[in-house]
Each structure stands twice: as structure tokens, then as C-alpha cells.
Design a protein around this motif. Structure first.
Motif, PDB file in Angstrom:
ATOM      1  N   ARG A  12       0.969  -1.289  -0.104  1.00 39.22           N
ATOM      2  CA  ARG A  12      -0.083   0.091   0.003  1.00 39.22           C
ATOM      3  C   ARG A  12       0.617   1.304   0.085  1.00 39.22           C
ATOM      4  NH1 ARG A  12      -5.423   0.099  -0.970  1.00 39.22           N
ATOM      5  NH2 ARG A  12      -5.474   1.977   0.469  1.00 39.22           N
ATOM      6  N   ARG A  13       1.954   1.157   0.551  1.00 41.34           N
ATOM      7  CA  ARG A  13       2.976   2.320   0.855  1.00 41.34           C
ATOM      8  C   ARG A  13       3.462   2.830  -0.533  1.00 41.34           C
ATOM      9  NH1 ARG A  13       5.695   0.350   5.431  1.00 41.34           N
ATOM     10  NH2 ARG A  13       4.238   0.378   7.039  1.00 41.34           N
ATOM     11  N   LEU A  14       3.651   1.451  -1.319  1.00 39.78           N
ATOM     12  CA  LEU A  14       4.260   1.699  -2.701  1.00 39.78           C
ATOM     13  C   LEU A  14       3.317   1.980  -3.757  1.00 39.78           C
ATOM     14  CD1 LEU A  14       6.812  -1.441  -2.317  1.00 39.78           C
ATOM     15  CD2 LEU A  14       7.327   1.086  -2.435  1.00 39.78           C
ATOM     16  N   GLY A  15       2.115   2.088  -3.246  1.00 42.15           N
ATOM     17  CA  GLY A  15       0.676   2.208  -4.410  1.00 42.15           C
ATOM     18  C   GLY A  15       0.383   1.168  -4.943  1.00 42.15           C
ATOM     19  N   LEU A  16       0.631   0.037  -4.577  1.00 43.85           N
ATOM     20  CA  LEU A  16       0.034  -1.215  -5.239  1.00 43.85           C
ATOM     21  C   LEU A  16      -1.013  -1.698  -4.309  1.00 43.85           C
ATOM     22  CD1 LEU A  16       3.454  -2.555  -5.951  1.00 43.85           C
ATOM     23  CD2 LEU A  16       2.103  -1.676  -7.308  1.00 43.85           C
ATOM     24  N   GLY A  17      -2.021  -2.287  -4.700  1.00 42.61           N
ATOM     25  CA  GLY A  17      -3.357  -2.863  -3.960  1.00 42.61           C
ATOM     26  C   GLY A  17      -3.375  -4.327  -4.292  1.00 42.61           C
ATOM     27  N   GLY A  18      -3.288  -5.123  -3.341  1.00 46.04           N
ATOM     28  CA  GLY A  18      -3.438  -6.528  -3.704  1.00 46.04           C
ATOM     29  C   GLY A  18      -4.706  -7.181  -4.048  1.00 46.04           C
ATOM     30  N   LEU A  19      -5.821  -6.387  -3.504  1.00 36.40           N
ATOM     31  CA  LEU A  19      -7.051  -6.742  -3.822  1.00 36.40           C
ATOM     32  C   LEU A  19      -7.383  -6.738  -5.261  1.00 36.40           C
ATOM     33  CD1 LEU A  19      -9.851  -7.851  -2.727  1.00 36.40           C
ATOM     34  CD2 LEU A  19     -10.357  -5.792  -1.991  1.00 36.40           C
ATOM     35  N   ALA A  20      -6.919  -5.403  -6.011  1.00 35.36           N
ATOM     36  CA  ALA A  20      -7.234  -5.143  -7.400  1.00 35.36           C
ATOM     37  C   ALA A  20      -6.639  -5.974  -8.299  1.00 35.36           C
ATOM     38  CB  ALA A  20      -6.723  -3.735  -7.350  1.00 35.36           C
ATOM     39  N   GLY A  21      -5.369  -6.381  -7.754  1.00 31.50           N
ATOM     40  CA  GLY A  21      -4.595  -7.495  -8.627  1.00 31.50           C
ATOM     41  C   GLY A  21      -5.576  -8.762  -8.568  1.00 31.50           C
ATOM     42  N   ARG A  22      -5.597  -9.089  -7.111  1.00 31.72           N
ATOM     43  CA  ARG A  22      -6.647 -10.402  -7.304  1.00 31.72           C
ATOM     44  C   ARG A  22      -7.870 -10.679  -7.737  1.00 31.72           C
ATOM     45  NH1 ARG A  22      -7.560 -11.904  -1.156  1.00 31.72           N
ATOM     46  NH2 ARG A  22      -8.971 -10.326  -1.371  1.00 31.72           N
ATOM     47  N   ASN A  23      -8.597  -9.389  -7.766  1.00 31.11           N
ATOM     48  CA  ASN A  23      -9.693  -9.494  -8.567  1.00 31.11           C
ATOM     49  C   ASN A  23      -9.666  -9.413  -9.788  1.00 31.11           C
ATOM     50  OD1 ASN A  23     -11.187  -9.343  -6.114  1.00 31.11           O
ATOM     51  ND2 ASN A  23     -11.720  -7.247  -6.090  1.00 31.11           N
ATOM     52  N   THR A  24      -8.877  -8.768 -10.488  1.00 34.08           N
ATOM     53  CA  THR A  24      -8.385  -8.942 -11.897  1.00 34.08           C
ATOM     54  C   THR A  24      -8.048 -10.109 -12.538  1.00 34.08           C
ATOM     55  OG1 THR A  24      -7.672  -6.669 -11.712  1.00 34.08           O
ATOM     56  CG2 THR A  24      -7.127  -7.789 -13.780  1.00 34.08           C
ATOM     57  N   SER A  25      -7.131 -10.847 -11.491  1.00 32.15           N
ATOM     58  CA  SER A  25      -6.989 -12.307 -12.087  1.00 32.15           C
ATOM     59  C   SER A  25      -8.185 -13.154 -11.840  1.00 32.15           C
ATOM     60  CB  SER A  25      -5.738 -12.713 -11.179  1.00 32.15           C
ATOM     61  OG  SER A  25      -6.048 -12.801 -10.005  1.00 32.15           O
ATOM     62  N   ARG A  26      -9.108 -13.041 -11.098  1.00 30.43           N
ATOM     63  CA  ARG A  26     -10.231 -13.847 -10.867  1.00 30.43           C
ATOM     64  C   ARG A  26     -11.199 -13.556 -11.857  1.00 30.43           C
ATOM     65  NH1 ARG A  26     -12.366 -14.276  -5.048  1.00 30.43           N
ATOM     66  NH2 ARG A  26     -10.469 -15.206  -4.730  1.00 30.43           N
ATOM     67  N   LEU A  27     -11.324 -12.420 -12.431  1.00 28.40           N
ATOM     68  CA  LEU A  27     -12.245 -12.126 -13.555  1.00 28.40           C
ATOM     69  C   LEU A  27     -11.726 -12.656 -14.777  1.00 28.40           C
ATOM     70  CD1 LEU A  27     -12.970  -8.266 -12.964  1.00 28.40           C
ATOM     71  CD2 LEU A  27     -14.832 -10.336 -12.967  1.00 28.40           C
ATOM     72  N   ALA A  28     -10.140 -12.590 -14.944  1.00 30.22           N
ATOM     73  CA  ALA A  28      -9.865 -13.254 -16.003  1.00 30.22           C
ATOM     74  C   ALA A  28      -9.894 -14.862 -16.053  1.00 30.22           C
ATOM     75  CB  ALA A  28      -8.330 -13.070 -16.271  1.00 30.22           C
ATOM     76  N   LEU A  29      -9.889 -15.419 -15.024  1.00 28.02           N
ATOM     77  CA  LEU A  29      -9.745 -16.784 -14.896  1.00 28.02           C
ATOM     78  C   LEU A  29     -11.430 -17.243 -14.860  1.00 28.02           C
ATOM     79  CD1 LEU A  29      -8.500 -19.396 -14.268  1.00 28.02           C
ATOM     80  CD2 LEU A  29      -8.874 -19.133 -11.779  1.00 28.02           C
ATOM     81  N   ALA A  30     -12.183 -16.375 -14.469  1.00 24.78           N
ATOM     82  CA  ALA A  30     -13.573 -16.691 -14.880  1.00 24.78           C
ATOM     83  C   ALA A  30     -14.193 -16.682 -16.212  1.00 24.78           C
ATOM     84  CB  ALA A  30     -14.602 -15.603 -13.691  1.00 24.78           C
ATOM     85  N   ALA A  31     -13.483 -15.830 -17.060  1.00 25.16           N
ATOM     86  CA  ALA A  31     -13.862 -15.694 -18.297  1.00 25.16           C
ATOM     87  C   ALA A  31     -13.409 -16.916 -19.197  1.00 25.16           C
ATOM     88  CB  ALA A  31     -13.081 -14.431 -19.141  1.00 25.16           C
TER      89      ALA A  31
END
Length: 76
Positions: free
Chosen positions: A21-40
């Protein structure tokens, strides 16, 4: 990046989360994006097994990307 940590002790996930978070990176957004790609790409039952979520949750993800797997399931 993780200076001062003891290599014999595992890093706690909260520490990694705060550091990202201090580096400006969110883990939840990446996880959700990968789950959406997998769901497709896979049916809900496979998504549930791969991600360790419930079938209802996996079905919601596949409905979100609006992929219909009835043809695939009937051919199997």
C-alpha cells in the motif's frame, strides 16, 4: 525491500499488505482482476475448485463476466 526481517520466520500477510500500500500497489485489485480473467476462461465449478471459494461465489464471478458454459458442460 524487506530489510531487517528474520529469514527463519515467515512474513505476515498484513506486513506485506501495508508495504504494498505504501508503494501504491493494492493486492485486492490484482486478485480481483486475475479472478475475472480466470472466470472468463473456465466454468464456475473449476473456478471454485482453483480459488478455494464456494460455488455460489464462483457463479457470481462468471455471471459478472457474462460467460455461458452450458455448451461446454453438455459436451462433457
Amino acid at each position: 525491500m524487506f530489510a531487517g526481517l528474520n529469514p527463519a520466520r515467515p512474513i505476515q500477510s498484513q506486513y506485506i499488505y501495508l508495504k504494498l500500500r505504501r508503494l501504491g500497489l493494492g493486492g485486492l485489485a490484482g486478485r480481483n482482476t486475475s479472478r475475472l480473467a480466470l472466470a472468463a476462461d473456465v466454468p464456475a465449478s473449476i473456478l471454485a475448485a482453483l480459488t478455494g471459494t464456494g460455488i455460489d461465489n464462483a457463479t457470481d464471478w462468471t455471471h459478472f463476466v457474462k460467460r455461458d458454459w452450458t455448451g461446454y458442460i453438455s459436451s462433457r
